[in-house]
Write a protein that holds these residues in place. Structure first.
Motif, PDB file in Angstrom:
ATOM      1  N   ARG A 119      30.428  40.782  86.227  1.00 21.81           N
ATOM      2  CA  ARG A 119      29.085  40.753  86.827  1.00 21.81           C
ATOM      3  C   ARG A 119      28.974  41.794  87.915  1.00 21.81           C
ATOM      4  O   ARG A 119      29.903  42.023  88.676  1.00 21.81           O
ATOM      5  CB  ARG A 119      28.762  39.356  87.362  1.00 21.81           C
ATOM      6  N   ASP A 159      24.500  33.131  73.942  1.00 15.00           N
ATOM      7  CA  ASP A 159      24.449  32.473  75.249  1.00 15.00           C
ATOM      8  C   ASP A 159      23.328  31.439  75.257  1.00 15.00           C
ATOM      9  O   ASP A 159      22.470  31.440  74.382  1.00 15.00           O
ATOM     10  CB  ASP A 159      24.263  33.508  76.360  1.00 15.00           C
ATOM     11  N   ASP A 160      23.353  30.566  76.265  1.00 13.78           N
ATOM     12  CA  ASP A 160      22.335  29.514  76.312  1.00 13.78           C
ATOM     13  C   ASP A 160      21.025  30.025  76.897  1.00 13.78           C
ATOM     14  O   ASP A 160      19.966  29.854  76.299  1.00 13.78           O
ATOM     15  CB  ASP A 160      22.860  28.268  77.065  1.00 13.78           C
ATOM     16  N   VAL A 161      21.084  30.656  78.075  1.00 11.88           N
ATOM     17  CA  VAL A 161      19.858  31.074  78.762  1.00 11.88           C
ATOM     18  C   VAL A 161      19.924  32.558  79.112  1.00 11.88           C
ATOM     19  O   VAL A 161      20.923  33.030  79.648  1.00 11.88           O
ATOM     20  CB  VAL A 161      19.655  30.260  80.062  1.00 11.88           C
ATOM     21  N   LEU A 162      18.862  33.277  78.796  1.00 10.06           N
ATOM     22  CA  LEU A 162      18.732  34.678  79.215  1.00 10.06           C
ATOM     23  C   LEU A 162      17.759  34.722  80.389  1.00 10.06           C
ATOM     24  O   LEU A 162      16.639  34.203  80.310  1.00 10.06           O
ATOM     25  CB  LEU A 162      18.203  35.517  78.041  1.00 10.06           C
ATOM     26  N   PHE A 163      18.213  35.344  81.491  1.00  5.65           N
ATOM     27  CA  PHE A 163      17.400  35.361  82.718  1.00  5.65           C
ATOM     28  C   PHE A 163      17.238  36.823  83.145  1.00  5.65           C
ATOM     29  O   PHE A 163      16.468  37.557  82.548  1.00  5.65           O
ATOM     30  CB  PHE A 163      18.101  34.473  83.759  1.00  5.65           C
ATOM     31  N   THR A 164      18.018  37.299  84.114  1.00  2.09           N
ATOM     32  CA  THR A 164      17.853  38.692  84.548  1.00  2.09           C
ATOM     33  C   THR A 164      18.414  39.685  83.525  1.00  2.09           C
ATOM     34  O   THR A 164      18.013  40.851  83.493  1.00  2.09           O
ATOM     35  CB  THR A 164      18.583  38.938  85.879  1.00  2.09           C
ATOM     36  N   GLY A 165      19.383  39.245  82.730  1.00  2.49           N
ATOM     37  CA  GLY A 165      20.032  40.138  81.770  1.00  2.49           C
ATOM     38  C   GLY A 165      21.365  40.674  82.275  1.00  2.49           C
ATOM     39  O   GLY A 165      22.084  41.356  81.543  1.00  2.49           O
ATOM     40  N   ARG A 166      21.714  40.351  83.521  1.00  2.00           N
ATOM     41  CA  ARG A 166      22.947  40.918  84.092  1.00  2.00           C
ATOM     42  C   ARG A 166      24.205  40.371  83.437  1.00  2.00           C
ATOM     43  O   ARG A 166      25.205  41.086  83.301  1.00  2.00           O
ATOM     44  CB  ARG A 166      22.975  40.693  85.613  1.00  2.00           C
ATOM     45  N   THR A 167      24.168  39.112  83.030  1.00  2.00           N
ATOM     46  CA  THR A 167      25.317  38.541  82.314  1.00  2.00           C
ATOM     47  C   THR A 167      25.553  39.301  81.009  1.00  2.00           C
ATOM     48  O   THR A 167      26.694  39.622  80.667  1.00  2.00           O
ATOM     49  CB  THR A 167      25.048  37.050  82.014  1.00  2.00           C
ATOM     50  N   ARG A 194      14.146  32.676  79.609  1.00  2.00           N
ATOM     51  CA  ARG A 194      13.269  32.143  80.669  1.00  2.00           C
ATOM     52  C   ARG A 194      12.531  33.229  81.441  1.00  2.00           C
ATOM     53  O   ARG A 194      11.880  32.961  82.449  1.00  2.00           O
ATOM     54  CB  ARG A 194      14.050  31.226  81.622  1.00  2.00           C
ATOM     55  N   ASP A 239      14.734  25.617  87.289  1.00  2.00           N
ATOM     56  CA  ASP A 239      16.060  25.712  86.682  1.00  2.00           C
ATOM     57  C   ASP A 239      15.973  25.097  85.290  1.00  2.00           C
ATOM     58  O   ASP A 239      15.442  24.007  85.124  1.00  2.00           O
ATOM     59  CB  ASP A 239      17.054  24.937  87.570  1.00  2.00           C
ATOM     60  N   VAL A 240      16.471  25.826  84.325  1.00  2.00           N
ATOM     61  CA  VAL A 240      16.491  25.310  82.962  1.00  2.00           C
ATOM     62  C   VAL A 240      17.839  24.627  82.751  1.00  2.00           C
ATOM     63  O   VAL A 240      18.877  25.258  82.944  1.00  2.00           O
ATOM     64  CB  VAL A 240      16.327  26.456  81.940  1.00  2.00           C
ATOM     65  N   LYS A 241      17.819  23.363  82.398  1.00  2.00           N
ATOM     66  CA  LYS A 241      19.084  22.669  82.106  1.00  2.00           C
ATOM     67  C   LYS A 241      19.256  22.591  80.604  1.00  2.00           C
ATOM     68  O   LYS A 241      18.441  21.986  79.900  1.00  2.00           O
ATOM     69  CB  LYS A 241      19.058  21.238  82.668  1.00  2.00           C
ATOM     70  N   VAL A 242      20.317  23.222  80.126  1.00  2.00           N
ATOM     71  CA  VAL A 242      20.668  23.118  78.714  1.00  2.00           C
ATOM     72  C   VAL A 242      21.829  22.141  78.638  1.00  2.00           C
ATOM     73  O   VAL A 242      22.882  22.387  79.220  1.00  2.00           O
ATOM     74  CB  VAL A 242      21.084  24.484  78.137  1.00  2.00           C
TER      75      VAL A 242
END
Ligand code: 5GP
Ligand code: MG
Length: 174
Positions: free
Chosen positions: A72, A100-108, A133, A156-159
């Protein structure tokens, strides 16, 4: 506080089956396909996708797991810590699908791409996520998308997945 229930067990299963079909439709050579699940929940999703692939199409996909924390760009240390959790061997000439489960900023995902290149030069890299998200900070998008869920940055998205959370659901907390 619970704001909304987005997906239940049946809906998650239906989505994963659709995504399996999309992968099946978009690829020809399944021997050179590698699913890379990102810790934690991406790993469980990638295993489910491989299970559905086997039961629906009789094809056994290779899966690997990756913890990209050391890659990261927002870590305090610039020093690259060795990867703790990976069983990746080579990505040379493979078609890789990051899961992956959640895409947010894209940095992961940017970090995951870097890690994957450290194991060879893949022929292609694609991305599968259960939830997008929004709030991207990089030009990264999913090739295979479960559900787009616009969120505010406070939410916050909880998966939750049965393998570790005893229940299959996606909810939004605020
Ligand atoms: P990004 O690096 O795109 O900002 O964030 C994506 C990574 O952080 C994913 O690995 C994902 O698991 C986690 N993440 C970011 N936002 C959320 C969220 O709202 N809910 C969950 N469950 N994970 C998130
Ligand atoms: Mg994660």
């Amino acid at each position: 506080m619970l704001k909304a229930k987005i997906l239940n067990e049946q809906e998650i299963d239906k989505i994963l089956r659709r995504l399996v079909y999309e992968i099946y439709e978009n690829h020809k050579d399944f021997n050179e396909l590698l699913l890379v699940g990102l810790w934690t929940r991406g790993v469980y999703l990638s295993r489910r996708i491989a299970d559905i692939f086997l039961s629906e199409h009789g094809i056994k996909l290779v899966t690997s797991e990756l913890d990209i924390t050391p890659y990261r760009d927002d870590l305090y240390t610039k020093e690259k810590i060795p990867l703790k959790t990976t069983n990746l061997t080579s990505t040379q000439d493979l078609s890789v699908i990051i899961v992956d489960d959640v895409l947010f900023t894209g940095r992961t995902i940017r970090g995951a791409i870097e890690a994957i290149f450290d194991f060879g030069r893949p022929k292609k890299i694609e991305l599968l996520v259960l939830i997008d998200r929004g709030h991207r900070e990089l030009p990264i998008n999913a090739n295979y998308l479960g559900r787009y869920v616009p969120t505010s940055s406070k939410e916050d998205v909880k998966v939750r997945l049965k393998e570790i959370d005893n229940v299959d659901e996606v909810i939004i907390l605020e």
